[in-house]
Design a protein around this motif. Structure first.
Motif, PDB file in Angstrom:
ATOM      1  N   ALA A 154       0.843  -1.201   0.000  1.00  0.00           N
ATOM      2  CA  ALA A 154       0.000   0.000   0.000  1.00  0.00           C
ATOM      3  C   ALA A 154       0.877   1.250   0.000  1.00  0.00           C
ATOM      4  O   ALA A 154       0.631   2.200  -0.745  1.00  0.00           O
ATOM      5  N   ARG A 155       1.930   1.248   0.807  1.00  0.00           N
ATOM      6  CA  ARG A 155       2.833   2.409   0.850  1.00  0.00           C
ATOM      7  C   ARG A 155       3.530   2.590  -0.497  1.00  0.00           C
ATOM      8  O   ARG A 155       3.657   3.700  -0.997  1.00  0.00           O
ATOM      9  N   GLU A 156       3.973   1.475  -1.090  1.00  0.00           N
ATOM     10  CA  GLU A 156       4.588   1.580  -2.427  1.00  0.00           C
ATOM     11  C   GLU A 156       3.618   2.172  -3.432  1.00  0.00           C
ATOM     12  O   GLU A 156       4.009   2.902  -4.336  1.00  0.00           O
ATOM     13  N   ALA A 157       2.331   1.841  -3.268  1.00  0.00           N
ATOM     14  CA  ALA A 157       1.306   2.324  -4.202  1.00  0.00           C
ATOM     15  C   ALA A 157       0.821   3.725  -3.852  1.00  0.00           C
ATOM     16  O   ALA A 157      -0.025   4.286  -4.543  1.00  0.00           O
ATOM     17  N   GLY A 158       1.331   4.293  -2.753  1.00  0.00           N
ATOM     18  CA  GLY A 158       0.936   5.655  -2.376  1.00  0.00           C
ATOM     19  C   GLY A 158      -0.445   5.732  -1.753  1.00  0.00           C
ATOM     20  O   GLY A 158      -1.112   6.759  -1.828  1.00  0.00           O
ATOM     21  N   GLU A 193      -7.856  14.374   0.926  1.00  0.00           N
ATOM     22  CA  GLU A 193      -6.854  15.142   0.178  1.00  0.00           C
ATOM     23  C   GLU A 193      -5.474  14.527   0.372  1.00  0.00           C
ATOM     24  O   GLU A 193      -5.312  13.489   0.985  1.00  0.00           O
ATOM     25  N   GLN A 194      -4.509  15.222  -0.112  1.00  0.00           N
ATOM     26  CA  GLN A 194      -3.115  14.768  -0.107  1.00  0.00           C
ATOM     27  C   GLN A 194      -2.617  14.358   1.285  1.00  0.00           C
ATOM     28  O   GLN A 194      -2.896  15.028   2.272  1.00  0.00           O
ATOM     29  N   CYS A 195      -1.908  13.270   1.355  1.00  0.00           N
ATOM     30  CA  CYS A 195      -1.248  12.845   2.585  1.00  0.00           C
ATOM     31  C   CYS A 195       0.173  12.453   2.188  1.00  0.00           C
ATOM     32  O   CYS A 195       0.411  12.081   1.039  1.00  0.00           O
ATOM     33  N   THR A 218       3.246  10.190  -1.618  1.00  0.00           N
ATOM     34  CA  THR A 218       4.465  10.455  -2.387  1.00  0.00           C
ATOM     35  C   THR A 218       5.698   9.746  -1.823  1.00  0.00           C
ATOM     36  O   THR A 218       6.818  10.004  -2.271  1.00  0.00           O
ATOM     37  N   ALA A 219       5.491   8.857  -0.854  1.00  0.00           N
ATOM     38  CA  ALA A 219       6.627   8.179  -0.197  1.00  0.00           C
ATOM     39  C   ALA A 219       7.513   7.438  -1.188  1.00  0.00           C
ATOM     40  O   ALA A 219       8.733   7.367  -1.040  1.00  0.00           O
ATOM     41  N   GLU A 269       8.403   8.261  -4.104  1.00  0.00           N
ATOM     42  CA  GLU A 269       9.251   9.101  -4.945  1.00  0.00           C
ATOM     43  C   GLU A 269      10.707   9.121  -4.496  1.00  0.00           C
ATOM     44  O   GLU A 269      11.615   9.157  -5.318  1.00  0.00           O
ATOM     45  N   SER A 270      10.897   9.077  -3.157  1.00  0.00           N
ATOM     46  CA  SER A 270      12.291   9.097  -2.673  1.00  0.00           C
ATOM     47  C   SER A 270      12.867   7.700  -2.519  1.00  0.00           C
ATOM     48  O   SER A 270      13.991   7.517  -2.048  1.00  0.00           O
ATOM     49  N   ALA A 271      12.105   6.680  -2.915  1.00  0.00           N
ATOM     50  CA  ALA A 271      12.533   5.289  -2.696  1.00  0.00           C
ATOM     51  C   ALA A 271      13.118   4.640  -3.939  1.00  0.00           C
ATOM     52  O   ALA A 271      13.771   3.611  -3.864  1.00  0.00           O
ATOM     53  N   LEU A 272      12.901   5.264  -5.078  1.00  0.00           N
ATOM     54  CA  LEU A 272      13.316   4.626  -6.324  1.00  0.00           C
ATOM     55  C   LEU A 272      14.820   4.756  -6.547  1.00  0.00           C
ATOM     56  O   LEU A 272      15.385   5.829  -6.359  1.00  0.00           O
ATOM     57  N   VAL A 273      15.433   3.657  -6.896  1.00  0.00           N
ATOM     58  CA  VAL A 273      16.879   3.654  -7.126  1.00  0.00           C
ATOM     59  C   VAL A 273      17.164   4.114  -8.549  1.00  0.00           C
ATOM     60  O   VAL A 273      16.509   3.666  -9.472  1.00  0.00           O
TER      61      VAL A 273
END
Ligand SMILES: [Zn+2]
Length: 261
Positions: A192-196, A248-250, A254-255, A257-261
Motif C-alpha cells: 500500500a505504501r509503495e502504491a501511495g 486530500e493529499q497525505c 508520495t513516499a 518518490e524518494s525510494a526509487l533507485v
C-alpha cells in the motif's frame, strides 16, 4: 468513485454492510484478486470492499495475492485503505474482544511477494512509520467516542502461518517487543505504501496467544466465537470514520518518490 476501501479479513466479509452494492470484476498484471471488489455506499460516501481470504475463507494467508489486491484498489482510485485483521494478543492488557490500532510491525513472514518493484526498477521504501498516522488517529478517535475498548499503539508481528505459534515462539515474540500476532498485515501494508495509499489496520484481538499460561492452545473455533462480538465494533468504527477522513493529499501518497533507485 470510491476513495476508501476496506480489506475485510477473517470474520468480515459481508458486502451487505453497504447500500447500492455493485460488483467490480477486474484482472491485474499480478493475476487474480482474492475476490471481486464490491462498491457501495455508507451514507453519502462511496466505499469499496475486498475480501482478503476470498469467498468462504478459502485462501490461506501465504497464498493471498496481495499485489493484485492492492494494484486493483489503486487502479479504481482508492487513496485510503482500512484493513481488518484478527490477531492473537501477546499482552495481558490486550484482552480478547479489544480493538488494536497497530503503529509498527515486525515481519516474520518467509515466502511472500513483498514489493511491486522486482523487474527493471528497485525501490527501497522508508518504513519507519508504516501505518498512516492521520488515518490511525481518526479510527482511534472514533473508537474512543464510541467507548469501544481499544489500544492506540501496538507492534504487530506477522507470521507466515497457516499454523499458529508454538509456546516458545509466542514467548519469543513477546521478548522481541511484539504486542499482537497475525498472518496478514505484511506485506499488505508495505505494498500500500509503495502504491501511495494511506493504510491503517483495525486488529481484533480474538485470544491470548499460546504464551499465556492459562491459555489452552488456540483453536479456530475459539477465535470465531470472539470474532462475532468484535465484528460489530469494527463496523461501527469504520462507518463513523469514513465520513471524517480528509481525502486530500497525505505524505503516504508520495513516499515512493524518494525510494526509487
Ligand atoms: Zn496517509
Amino acid at each position: 468513485m470510491a476513495k476508501i476501501a476496506m480489506i475485510g479479513g477473517s470474520g468480515f466479509d459481508d458486502p451487505n454492510i453497504l447500500s447500492e452494492i455493485r460488483q467490480v470484476k477486474m484482472g491485474t498484471p499480478y493475476g487474480p484478486l482474492s475476490s471481486d471488489i464490491s462498491t457501495g455506499k455508507i451514507g453519502s460516501i462511496e466505499v469499496a470492499l475486498i475480501n482478503r481470504h476470498g469467498k468462504g475463507h478459502r485462501i490461506a494467508p501465504s497464498l493471498i495475492n496481495n499485489r493484485a489486491n492492492i494494484w486493483a484498489l489503486k487502479e479504481i482510485g482508492i487513496t485510503h485503505i482500512v484493513a481488518t485483521t484478527a490477531c492473537g494478543s501477546l499482552r495481558q492488557e490486550i484482552e480478547p474482544g479489544h480493538i488494536v490500532f497497530p503503529d509498527q510491525f515486525i515481519d516474520w513472514t518467509k515466502s511472500r511477494k513483498n514489493s511491486f518493484f522486482e523487474g527493471d526498477q528497485v525501490a527501497h521504501i522508508s518504513m519507519g512509520d508504516p501505518f498512516c498516522k492521520k488515518l490511525r488517529q481518526i479510527l482511534a478517535e472514533v473508537a474512543a467516542e464510541l467507548q469501544i475498548k481499544h489500544h492506540m499503539s501496538a507492534t504487530v508481528i506477522t507470521i507466515e502461518g497457516p499454523r499458529f505459534s508454538t509456546r516458545a515462539e509466542s514467548r519469543m515474540f513477546r521478548a522481541l517487543g511484539a504486542d499482537i500476532v497475525n498472518m496478514s498485515t505484511v506485506p499488505e501494508v508495505v505494498l500500500a505504501r509503495e502504491a501511495g495509499i494511506c493504510y491503517a489496520s483495525i486488529a481484533m484481538s480474538t485470544d491470548y496467544d499460546s504464551w499465556h499460561v492459562s491459555e489452552a492452545p488456540v483453536t479456530w473455533e475459539m477465535i470465531v466465537q470472539t470474532m462475532k462480538t468484535n465484528v460489530e465494533s469494527v463496523k461501527q468504527i469504520f462507518f463513523n470514520s469514513v465520513q471524517r477522513i480528509n481525502y486530500e493529499q497525505c505524505e503516504c501518497k508520495t513516499a515512493i518518490e524518494s525510494a526509487l533507485v
